[in-house]
Write a protein that holds these residues in place. Structure first.
Motif, PDB file in Angstrom:
ATOM      1  N   UNK A   1       0.842  -1.167   0.000  1.00 35.61           N
ATOM      2  CA  UNK A   1       0.000   0.000   0.000  1.00 35.61           C
ATOM      3  C   UNK A   1       0.897   1.244   0.000  1.00 35.61           C
ATOM      4  N   UNK A   2       0.480   2.224  -0.727  1.00 34.76           N
ATOM      5  CA  UNK A   2       1.267   3.449  -0.854  1.00 34.76           C
ATOM      6  C   UNK A   2       1.055   4.350   0.354  1.00 34.76           C
ATOM      7  N   UNK A   3       2.150   4.830   0.894  1.00 42.85           N
ATOM      8  CA  UNK A   3       2.116   5.777   2.009  1.00 42.85           C
ATOM      9  C   UNK A   3       2.151   7.184   1.400  1.00 42.85           C
ATOM     10  N   UNK A   4       0.988   7.767   1.192  1.00 43.94           N
ATOM     11  CA  UNK A   4       0.910   9.064   0.512  1.00 43.94           C
ATOM     12  C   UNK A   4       1.497  10.185   1.355  1.00 43.94           C
ATOM     13  N   UNK A   5       1.529  10.007   2.640  1.00 47.65           N
ATOM     14  CA  UNK A   5       2.174  11.006   3.509  1.00 47.65           C
ATOM     15  C   UNK A   5       3.664  11.081   3.191  1.00 47.65           C
ATOM     16  N   UNK A   6       4.304   9.923   3.041  1.00 44.97           N
ATOM     17  CA  UNK A   6       5.729   9.880   2.701  1.00 44.97           C
ATOM     18  C   UNK A   6       5.971  10.489   1.321  1.00 44.97           C
ATOM     19  N   UNK A   7       5.092  10.193   0.372  1.00 41.45           N
ATOM     20  CA  UNK A   7       5.233  10.740  -0.983  1.00 41.45           C
ATOM     21  C   UNK A   7       5.096  12.258  -0.955  1.00 41.45           C
ATOM     22  N   UNK A   8       4.106  12.765  -0.239  1.00 43.10           N
ATOM     23  CA  UNK A   8       3.890  14.207  -0.169  1.00 43.10           C
ATOM     24  C   UNK A   8       5.057  14.915   0.524  1.00 43.10           C
ATOM     25  N   UNK A   9       5.564  14.351   1.605  1.00 47.90           N
ATOM     26  CA  UNK A   9       6.694  14.968   2.292  1.00 47.90           C
ATOM     27  C   UNK A   9       7.927  14.936   1.393  1.00 47.90           C
ATOM     28  N   UNK A  10       8.157  13.831   0.695  1.00 47.21           N
ATOM     29  CA  UNK A  10       9.274  13.752  -0.245  1.00 47.21           C
ATOM     30  C   UNK A  10       9.152  14.781  -1.361  1.00 47.21           C
ATOM     31  N   UNK A  11       7.935  14.950  -1.870  1.00 49.40           N
ATOM     32  CA  UNK A  11       7.682  15.964  -2.896  1.00 49.40           C
ATOM     33  C   UNK A  11       7.970  17.364  -2.370  1.00 49.40           C
ATOM     34  N   UNK A  12       7.522  17.650  -1.147  1.00 48.59           N
ATOM     35  CA  UNK A  12       7.758  18.978  -0.566  1.00 48.59           C
ATOM     36  C   UNK A  12       9.244  19.225  -0.325  1.00 48.59           C
ATOM     37  N   UNK A  13       9.975  18.200   0.128  1.00 54.61           N
ATOM     38  CA  UNK A  13      11.418  18.339   0.319  1.00 54.61           C
ATOM     39  C   UNK A  13      12.094  18.619  -1.023  1.00 54.61           C
ATOM     40  N   UNK A  14      11.713  17.883  -2.054  1.00 64.38           N
ATOM     41  CA  UNK A  14      12.292  18.106  -3.379  1.00 64.38           C
ATOM     42  C   UNK A  14      11.971  19.506  -3.896  1.00 64.38           C
ATOM     43  N   UNK A  15      10.775  19.984  -3.623  1.00 65.74           N
ATOM     44  CA  UNK A  15      10.386  21.323  -4.067  1.00 65.74           C
ATOM     45  C   UNK A  15      11.207  22.394  -3.365  1.00 65.74           C
ATOM     46  N   UNK A  16      11.349  22.277  -2.049  1.00 66.69           N
ATOM     47  CA  UNK A  16      12.118  23.276  -1.292  1.00 66.69           C
ATOM     48  C   UNK A  16      13.591  23.256  -1.703  1.00 66.69           C
ATOM     49  N   UNK A  17      14.184  22.067  -1.796  1.00 70.71           N
ATOM     50  CA  UNK A  17      15.584  21.977  -2.197  1.00 70.71           C
ATOM     51  C   UNK A  17      15.744  22.456  -3.641  1.00 70.71           C
ATOM     52  N   UNK A  18      14.752  22.188  -4.478  1.00 66.77           N
ATOM     53  CA  UNK A  18      14.785  22.670  -5.862  1.00 66.77           C
ATOM     54  C   UNK A  18      14.751  24.181  -5.955  1.00 66.77           C
ATOM     55  N   UNK A  19      13.984  24.818  -5.078  1.00 68.42           N
ATOM     56  CA  UNK A  19      13.957  26.281  -5.063  1.00 68.42           C
ATOM     57  C   UNK A  19      15.318  26.848  -4.681  1.00 68.42           C
TER      58      UNK A  19
END
Length: 137
Positions: free
Chosen positions: A1-19
């Motif tokens: 089962x997909x842990x969408x919380x982990x996916x969302x936090x990973x996405x947010x980390x990538x977005x912040x580091x990308x900025x």
């Protein structure tokens, strides 16, 4: 089962580091995908496969959201040229989104590899709740 919380936090980390990667040379977008994928994989835990899956989803989500935003900007910018310009740039915006979606899935591979490393480092039982905590005697 997909842990969408982990996916969302990973996405947010990538977005912040990308900025920061846009502003600070040396960090770049590659590091953003690696950090985001690692965080998603580590939070999801469960080994290589589970970490790979969650890192892949976090990286692909970032690429798709970015592509969608660029496509919308291009499509909306055409309305300044009137209805014909809007139709032309609307089609161009769809093409840009399709290309961005393809690039997002290719670029998500780096996030998936980092996610596999994160998942391998957190391969123990699910860490949520008291059931996953060790009882010290």
């Amino acid at each position: 089962m997909t842990n969408w919380r982990a996916v969302l936090i990973g996405f947010l980390v990538a977005t912040v580091v990308g900025l920061f990667g846009v502003v600070v040379p040396g960090i770049g977008q590659l590091a953003a995908g690696l950090f985001g994928g690692f965080v998603a994989g580590y939070l999801a835990g469960g080994g290589l496969g589970r970490g790979f899956w969650h890192g892949l989803l976090a990286g692909a989500l970032g690429g798709l959201v970015g592509g969608l935003l660029i496509a919308l900007v291009v499509a909306l910018a055409g309305w300044a040229a009137g209805p014909a310009g809007g139709a032309i740039t609307g089609i161009a915006g769809l093409g840009i989104f399709a290309a961005a979606a393809l690039v997002a899935f290719v670029m998500a591979i780096e996030s998936a590899i980092a996610g596999a490393v994160g998942g391998a480092l957190n391969a123990g039982p699910d860490r949520r709740g008291s059931a996953g905590r060790r009882q010290y005697q």
